[in-house]
Design a protein around this motif. Structure first.
Motif, PDB file in Angstrom:
ATOM      1  N   SER A   1     -18.481   2.916 -71.483  1.00 44.22           N
ATOM      2  CA  SER A   1     -19.695   1.935 -71.577  1.00 44.22           C
ATOM      3  C   SER A   1     -20.798   2.554 -72.808  1.00 44.22           C
ATOM      4  O   SER A   1     -20.938   1.554 -74.018  1.00 44.22           O
ATOM      5  CB  SER A   1     -20.295   0.834 -70.178  1.00 44.22           C
TER       6      SER A   1
ATOM      7  N   PHE B   1     -20.232  -7.343 -64.836  1.00 42.58           N
ATOM      8  CA  PHE B   1     -20.305  -5.824 -64.971  1.00 42.58           C
ATOM      9  C   PHE B   1     -20.192  -4.859 -63.861  1.00 42.58           C
ATOM     10  O   PHE B   1     -21.602  -5.009 -63.213  1.00 42.58           O
ATOM     11  CB  PHE B   1     -20.973  -5.187 -65.802  1.00 42.58           C
TER      12      PHE B   1
ATOM     13  N   ASN C   1     -14.476  -4.364 -65.593  1.00 44.98           N
ATOM     14  CA  ASN C   1     -14.894  -3.834 -66.366  1.00 44.98           C
ATOM     15  C   ASN C   1     -13.763  -3.666 -68.188  1.00 44.98           C
ATOM     16  O   ASN C   1     -14.364  -4.795 -68.735  1.00 44.98           O
ATOM     17  CB  ASN C   1     -15.912  -2.843 -66.148  1.00 44.98           C
TER      18      ASN C   1
ATOM     19  N   GLY D   1     -12.845  -7.329 -68.897  1.00 43.75           N
ATOM     20  CA  GLY D   1     -13.675  -8.520 -68.438  1.00 43.75           C
ATOM     21  C   GLY D   1     -14.051  -8.021 -69.773  1.00 43.75           C
ATOM     22  O   GLY D   1     -15.556  -8.930 -70.662  1.00 43.75           O
ATOM     23  N   GLN D   2     -13.844  -7.170 -70.561  1.00 42.67           N
ATOM     24  CA  GLN D   2     -15.139  -6.150 -71.748  1.00 42.67           C
ATOM     25  C   GLN D   2     -14.676  -6.993 -73.339  1.00 42.67           C
ATOM     26  O   GLN D   2     -13.464  -7.029 -73.350  1.00 42.67           O
ATOM     27  CB  GLN D   2     -14.711  -5.071 -72.414  1.00 42.67           C
TER      28      GLN D   2
ATOM     29  N   TYR E   1     -19.641  -8.755 -71.782  1.00 46.35           N
ATOM     30  CA  TYR E   1     -18.350  -8.962 -70.758  1.00 46.35           C
ATOM     31  C   TYR E   1     -18.049 -10.546 -70.272  1.00 46.35           C
ATOM     32  O   TYR E   1     -19.482 -11.275 -70.356  1.00 46.35           O
ATOM     33  CB  TYR E   1     -19.103  -8.248 -69.434  1.00 46.35           C
TER      34      TYR E   1
END
Lengths: 79, 217
Positions: free
Chosen positions: B150, B125, B202, B205-206, B121
């Motif tokens: 996830s 997270f 999340n 940002g992954q 990330y």
């Protein structure tokens, strides 16, 4: 989306309103900062400290996704 | 020697308790897939143990759970277990760091000049915890919207899929969860907009770094 070390009053107001709708017994686990109740998050945002700034950045990222259509494209996709 | 999945699962605060509870679902699945597992849980999630197992040639997937920042991931009680100092141990491995921001610096170093990959990330997270379920994280539906997708990263990797496929599978599941949360929000179900916001962060940002084709086998 990185903020300077201060949060504008307008942004603060939006974020506080969005935090206020969360149920009482919820806590937000903010990565390496810890887990915070709604009341604690509101306090951090009002103070504009590192936790508050992180919360604001998350909210602004979401708002940007809404206003640019990026999120709606996902929500409307059929895949 | 069988492929080894190395997991760190510290449990000393709400965040790590939740990450580790969901990681247990992945650990249980290794038995069905004939994969060896080494779970460094609680105070076993320390640098000495990590370095001992990460460096083994049959350690193929490294699943890090914990607090983190741009250049490190922590184990038990916020003690750093992987950083720029020992990032070389991630060379040629497939690493998934379920920790804040670790892709920004650590992840990039992990995949430099080798065939490994790093999924992580670029920002914190996060997830909401429902106080009614904090003692039973797997019953916390709201947190599950963030944590089940996830887990899919590691499930797919264990099944021999590429890092790109695992990353994409996780993203697709997050998209489905976002759609569900949006519909729930339209029905005014409490808390859903906040959960949707964290799930969006999340998702956005992954990142996948390094060799997209990296897989076990």
């Amino acid at each position: 989306m990185k903020l300077q070390n201060s949060i504008s009053p307008d942004v603060k107001e939006i974020v506080l309103a969005r935090l206020d709708v969360m149920p009482q017994n919820y806590k937000l686990s903010v990565g390496n900062q810890g887990a915070f109740t709604k009341e604690q998050l509101i306090k951090h945002v009002k103070e504009g400290d590192s936790v508050g700034i992180q919360v604001v950045e998350m909210q602004l990222s979401f708002i940007k996704a809404l206003t640019t259509g990026k999120l709606m494209n996902i929500l409307n996709s059929n895949e | 020697m069988s492929n080894l999945l190395l997991v760190t699962s510290p449990k000393y605060d709400d965040y790590t308790e939740y990450l580790s509870a969901y990681a247990l679902l992945v650990i249980k699945e290794t038995k069905n897939l004939g994969m060896d597992i080494r779970d460094l849980d609680e105070d076993r999630a320390n640098k000495i143990n990590f370095e001992s197992f990460a460096g083994k040639s049959n350690t193929k997937i490294i699943f890090l759970n914990g607090h983190g920042n741009e250049d490190s991931v922590c184990g038990h009680k916020d003690k750093i277990i992987v950083s720029n100092e020992n990032v070389g141990l991630l060379k040629d491995k497939i690493t998934y760091a379920r920790a804040c921001s670790a892709s920004t610096v650590l992840g990039k170093k992990a995949v430099e000049n080798n065939k490994g990959s790093f999924i992580g990330y670029s920002r914190p997270f996060s997830f909401w915890i429902n106080g009614n379920w904090s003692a039973k994280p797997l019953n916390d539906k709201g947190a599950g919207y963030c944590l089940y997708p996830s887990n899919e990263v590691v499930f797919f990797l264990m099944k021999g899929k590429t890092s790109a496929e695992a990353h994409q599978r996780s993203l697709r599941m997050m998209e489905e969860n976002m759609k569900m949360l949006f519909r729930m929000n339209q029905r005014n179900e409490p808390g859903t907009i906040g959960i949707l916001e964290t799930l969006w962060n999340n998702y956005d940002g992954q990142v996948l770094l390094g060799n997209e084709e990296a897989k076990i086998g």
